[in-house]
Motif scaffolding. Structure first.
Motif, PDB file in Angstrom:
ATOM      1  N   VAL A 196       0.837  -1.210   0.000  1.00 35.05           N
ATOM      2  CA  VAL A 196       0.000   0.000   0.000  1.00 35.05           C
ATOM      3  C   VAL A 196       0.868   1.254   0.000  1.00 35.05           C
ATOM      4  CG1 VAL A 196      -1.673   1.343   1.340  1.00 35.05           C
ATOM      5  CG2 VAL A 196      -1.996  -1.121   1.050  1.00 35.05           C
ATOM      6  N   ILE A 197       1.947   1.266   0.800  1.00 33.54           N
ATOM      7  CA  ILE A 197       2.854   2.415   0.802  1.00 33.54           C
ATOM      8  C   ILE A 197       3.429   2.643  -0.595  1.00 33.54           C
ATOM      9  CG2 ILE A 197       5.094   3.255   1.623  1.00 33.54           C
ATOM     10  CD1 ILE A 197       4.474   2.017   4.319  1.00 33.54           C
ATOM     11  N   CYS A 198       3.841   1.574  -1.251  1.00 30.36           N
ATOM     12  CA  CYS A 198       4.422   1.687  -2.597  1.00 30.36           C
ATOM     13  C   CYS A 198       3.396   2.220  -3.598  1.00 30.36           C
ATOM     14  CB  CYS A 198       4.948   0.331  -3.062  1.00 30.36           C
ATOM     15  SG  CYS A 198       6.399  -0.252  -2.145  1.00 30.36           S
ATOM     16  N   ILE A 199       2.158   1.732  -3.519  1.00 26.94           N
ATOM     17  CA  ILE A 199       1.124   2.162  -4.466  1.00 26.94           C
ATOM     18  C   ILE A 199       0.755   3.625  -4.238  1.00 26.94           C
ATOM     19  CG2 ILE A 199      -1.272   1.814  -5.158  1.00 26.94           C
ATOM     20  CD1 ILE A 199      -0.869  -1.181  -4.571  1.00 26.94           C
ATOM     21  N   VAL A 200       0.579   4.025  -2.969  1.00 25.10           N
ATOM     22  CA  VAL A 200       0.239   5.421  -2.666  1.00 25.10           C
ATOM     23  C   VAL A 200       1.372   6.349  -3.090  1.00 25.10           C
ATOM     24  CG1 VAL A 200      -0.294   7.062  -0.824  1.00 25.10           C
ATOM     25  CG2 VAL A 200      -1.311   4.781  -0.780  1.00 25.10           C
ATOM     26  N   ASN A 284       5.894  -0.001  13.226  1.00 26.86           N
ATOM     27  CA  ASN A 284       5.009   1.131  13.502  1.00 26.86           C
ATOM     28  C   ASN A 284       5.454   2.389  12.769  1.00 26.86           C
ATOM     29  OD1 ASN A 284       2.712   0.707  15.629  1.00 26.86           O
ATOM     30  ND2 ASN A 284       4.419  -0.588  16.300  1.00 26.86           N
ATOM     31  N   LEU A 285       6.757   2.521  12.528  1.00 28.01           N
ATOM     32  CA  LEU A 285       7.242   3.637  11.715  1.00 28.01           C
ATOM     33  C   LEU A 285       6.637   3.574  10.319  1.00 28.01           C
ATOM     34  CD1 LEU A 285       9.100   6.056  11.187  1.00 28.01           C
ATOM     35  CD2 LEU A 285      10.935   4.423  10.657  1.00 28.01           C
ATOM     36  N   LEU A 286       6.538   2.378   9.751  1.00 21.95           N
ATOM     37  CA  LEU A 286       5.925   2.229   8.433  1.00 21.95           C
ATOM     38  C   LEU A 286       4.457   2.656   8.458  1.00 21.95           C
ATOM     39  CD1 LEU A 286       7.375  -1.200   7.184  1.00 21.95           C
ATOM     40  CD2 LEU A 286       8.005   1.106   6.442  1.00 21.95           C
ATOM     41  N   PHE A 287       3.732   2.296   9.508  1.00 22.33           N
ATOM     42  CA  PHE A 287       2.339   2.725   9.618  1.00 22.33           C
ATOM     43  C   PHE A 287       2.237   4.255   9.692  1.00 22.33           C
ATOM     44  CE2 PHE A 287       1.434  -1.672  11.082  1.00 22.33           C
ATOM     45  CZ  PHE A 287       0.333  -1.927  10.284  1.00 22.33           C
ATOM     46  N   TYR A 324      -8.737  -0.647  -7.346  1.00 19.09           N
ATOM     47  CA  TYR A 324      -9.116  -1.965  -6.830  1.00 19.09           C
ATOM     48  C   TYR A 324      -7.976  -2.638  -6.073  1.00 19.09           C
ATOM     49  CZ  TYR A 324     -13.664  -2.527  -9.132  1.00 19.09           C
ATOM     50  OH  TYR A 324     -14.972  -2.414  -9.494  1.00 19.09           O
ATOM     51  N   GLY A 325      -6.743  -2.450  -6.556  1.00 21.55           N
ATOM     52  CA  GLY A 325      -5.613  -3.153  -5.952  1.00 21.55           C
ATOM     53  C   GLY A 325      -5.454  -2.834  -4.481  1.00 21.55           C
ATOM     54  N   PHE A 330      -6.218  -3.874   1.241  1.00 16.94           N
ATOM     55  CA  PHE A 330      -6.728  -3.369   2.516  1.00 16.94           C
ATOM     56  C   PHE A 330      -7.644  -4.395   3.174  1.00 16.94           C
ATOM     57  CE2 PHE A 330      -9.904  -1.053   5.013  1.00 16.94           C
ATOM     58  CZ  PHE A 330      -9.086  -0.325   5.865  1.00 16.94           C
ATOM     59  N   VAL A 331      -8.541  -4.975   2.392  1.00 20.51           N
ATOM     60  CA  VAL A 331      -9.451  -5.995   2.936  1.00 20.51           C
ATOM     61  C   VAL A 331      -8.657  -7.185   3.454  1.00 20.51           C
ATOM     62  CG1 VAL A 331     -11.247  -7.667   2.317  1.00 20.51           C
ATOM     63  CG2 VAL A 331     -11.435  -5.296   1.552  1.00 20.51           C
TER      64      VAL A 331
END
Length: 487
Positions: A196-200, A284-287, A324-325, A330-331
């Protein structure tokens, strides 16, 4: 095929994997397997799985949004967490392994008597039920929004269905199954987080140097708060609170310790605890990095974010800003988070109720049957607690969990500290009264002290709660024990 159906297929596929792992690990599911996994768990699997069990749905959803309230000051507490894990590994684990304990509250029986054991176990049951139902409620609300609401399933039925799924794959193998399912769940969560970090970042046209620059220059990237000693986010408050939160929420928590007690020996358990503790701050740093990216993305697109920080991440995903990805990831991540926290909570609650409260070892012929009934009863109570939390909670779930811990784990901190440090013997009949009075006094102080002095209690209330319990036990203790004190 619609996104809702794809999300449902993702959940079903993931649950199928959990059932497969359960079938492979749950054969011969005796009470020894359910409670202790035969003391054969590989330490590295326990350590890796503990990451997922600790992170749960709360971190997955609340920590990114928490950046909007407290910047990255949550890392101050995470730094304290590591020292807390060292204390647990080299102070508490040797005590537990020396006695060959199945539940850690058996130590209280050896040292302070049966009433203290039952009191400690009761506070754990209350604490774990409150914490786990809070986390599970948040996850259920999100899955209701993404999947089950679309299918016309009411929220209460979503809660029941998900808990029944957890019961299905934990009912035979218990803790032995969880060591392996937690490994799978942690892997899914961490892979989802990084993806998710990479996609955002890609959607924001950021390469790795650009990502670093974007995060480091954001005002929400502030980690250390050295001033404002009256506030909740001051470094020393957060750091010291982090140490004690880990000691009580891991070292004095049957849920978190039960997996560690399944390792082959003390040395393996210590390696597991220190390895897991070293990973907690980076994860937690990644979050938190994800949280800053989400706020930056919303600002660049002129998106109005929800006032409640727990809804920031889910709202951006559900509105389709990342495609969608990310939604399917996320789900998957939130489902893994849900199951990883709830399955171990149900198993630990069943273990504590069976061994510490009901003492099922006395009923040798019926012990296994009683364990199965207690397991089902815990699921039923969990349903009620989750629905109640949804009705009454109005704050960040992450904050709510730590506030609840300040009140419910304080007496456990005082009991274990008294047993380990003091040579005195408390008058056993007064132990329950002291453990109930301490959090009540803390609650009164949390209301009155800010009015008198302007000082606002943070999570250091946990330390005060434990200290009041310790003082109460010391005041009502005998100068010399009439029985041998075993440390």
């Amino acid at each position: 095929m619609s996104l809702h159906w794809l999300s449902l297929i993702t959940i079903i596929t993931y649950f199928g994997l959990l059932l497969l792992v359960s079938w492979l690990t749950g054969r011969g599911g005796s009470n020894d397997v359910f409670f202790r996994a035969g003391h054969k768990s590989p330490w590295y699997l326990v350590a890796f799985g503990m990451i997922g069990a600790s992170i749960s749905g709360v971190s997955f959803v609340s920590v990114p949004g928490y950046v909007g309230l407290t910047q990255m000051t949550y890392l101050q507490m995470c730094l304290g967490f590591f020292l807390g894990y060292v204390v647990v590994a080299y102070v508490l684990l040797p005590v537990y392994y020396r006695r060959g304990l199945t539940t850690i509250y058996s130590y209280l029986a050896d040292r302070l008597g049966q009433r203290s054991r039952k009191t400690g176990a009761a506070f754990f049951v209350l604490s774990k039920l409150a914490r786990a139902s809070a986390s599970f409620c948040l996850v259920c609300m999100i899955l209701q929004q993404f999947v089950f609401g679309f299918l016309g399933v009411p929220f209460w039925l979503t809660v029941v269905l998900l808990l029944l799924l957890v019961w299905l794959y934990t009912r035979r193998g218990g803790i032995r199954t969880l060591v392996y399912t937690d490994t799978l769940q942690t892997l899914c969560m961490l892979a989802t987080l990084v993806a998710v970090i990479c996609i955002v970042a890609h959607d924001m046209h950021l390469d790795l140097p650009g990502l670093w620059q974007t995060v480091s220059q954001d005002p929400r990237s502030k980690i250390f708060e050295w001033g404002n000693w009256q506030g909740k986010q001051t470094f020393w408050k957060q750091f010291l609170s982090g140490i004690f939160i880990v000691i009580v929420m891991t070292g004095l928590d049957q849920d978190m310790m039960q997996k560690n007690l399944t390792c082959r020996d003390l040395r393996s358990a210590q390696k597991d605890m220190c390895s897991y503790g070293a990973c907690f701050a980076p994860v937690n740093l990644l979050f938190l990095v994800l949280g800053i990216l989400l706020y930056q993305f919303a600002a660049s697109k002129g998106i109005l974010l929800p006032a409640k920080t727990d809804e920031v991440f889910p709202s951006l995903v559900s509105d389709g800003y990342f495609g969608y990805g990310v939604t399917l990831l996320f789900v998957l991540g939130i489902t893994a988070a849900a199951f990883s926290s709830v399955d171990s909570a149900l198993t630990a609650l069943t273990t504590t109720l069976c061994i510490d409260i009901l003492d099922i070892d006395r009923y040798q012929n019926r012990a296994e049957q009683m364990r199965k009934r207690v397991h089902i009863a815990v699921v039923a109570v969990f349903v009620v607690a989750t629905l109640l939390f949804r009705r009454f909670n109005g704050t960040s779930v992450l904050d709510a969990i730590y506030v609840m811990a300040s009140y419910t784990y304080g007496p456990l901190l005082g009991l274990f500290a008294f047993g380990l440090i003091s040579k005195r013997q408390p008058q056993e009949r007064w132990i329950p009264a002291v453990c109930i009075a301490s959090p009540l006094i803390c609650y009164a102080l949390s209301i009155t002290v800010p009015r008198w002095t302007g000082y606002t209690f943070g999570y250091e209330l946990l330390i005060l709660n434990g200290l009041l319990t310790y003082i109460g036990l010391l005041t009502l203790s005998l100068k010399y024990s009439k029985r041998k004190i075993a440390h």
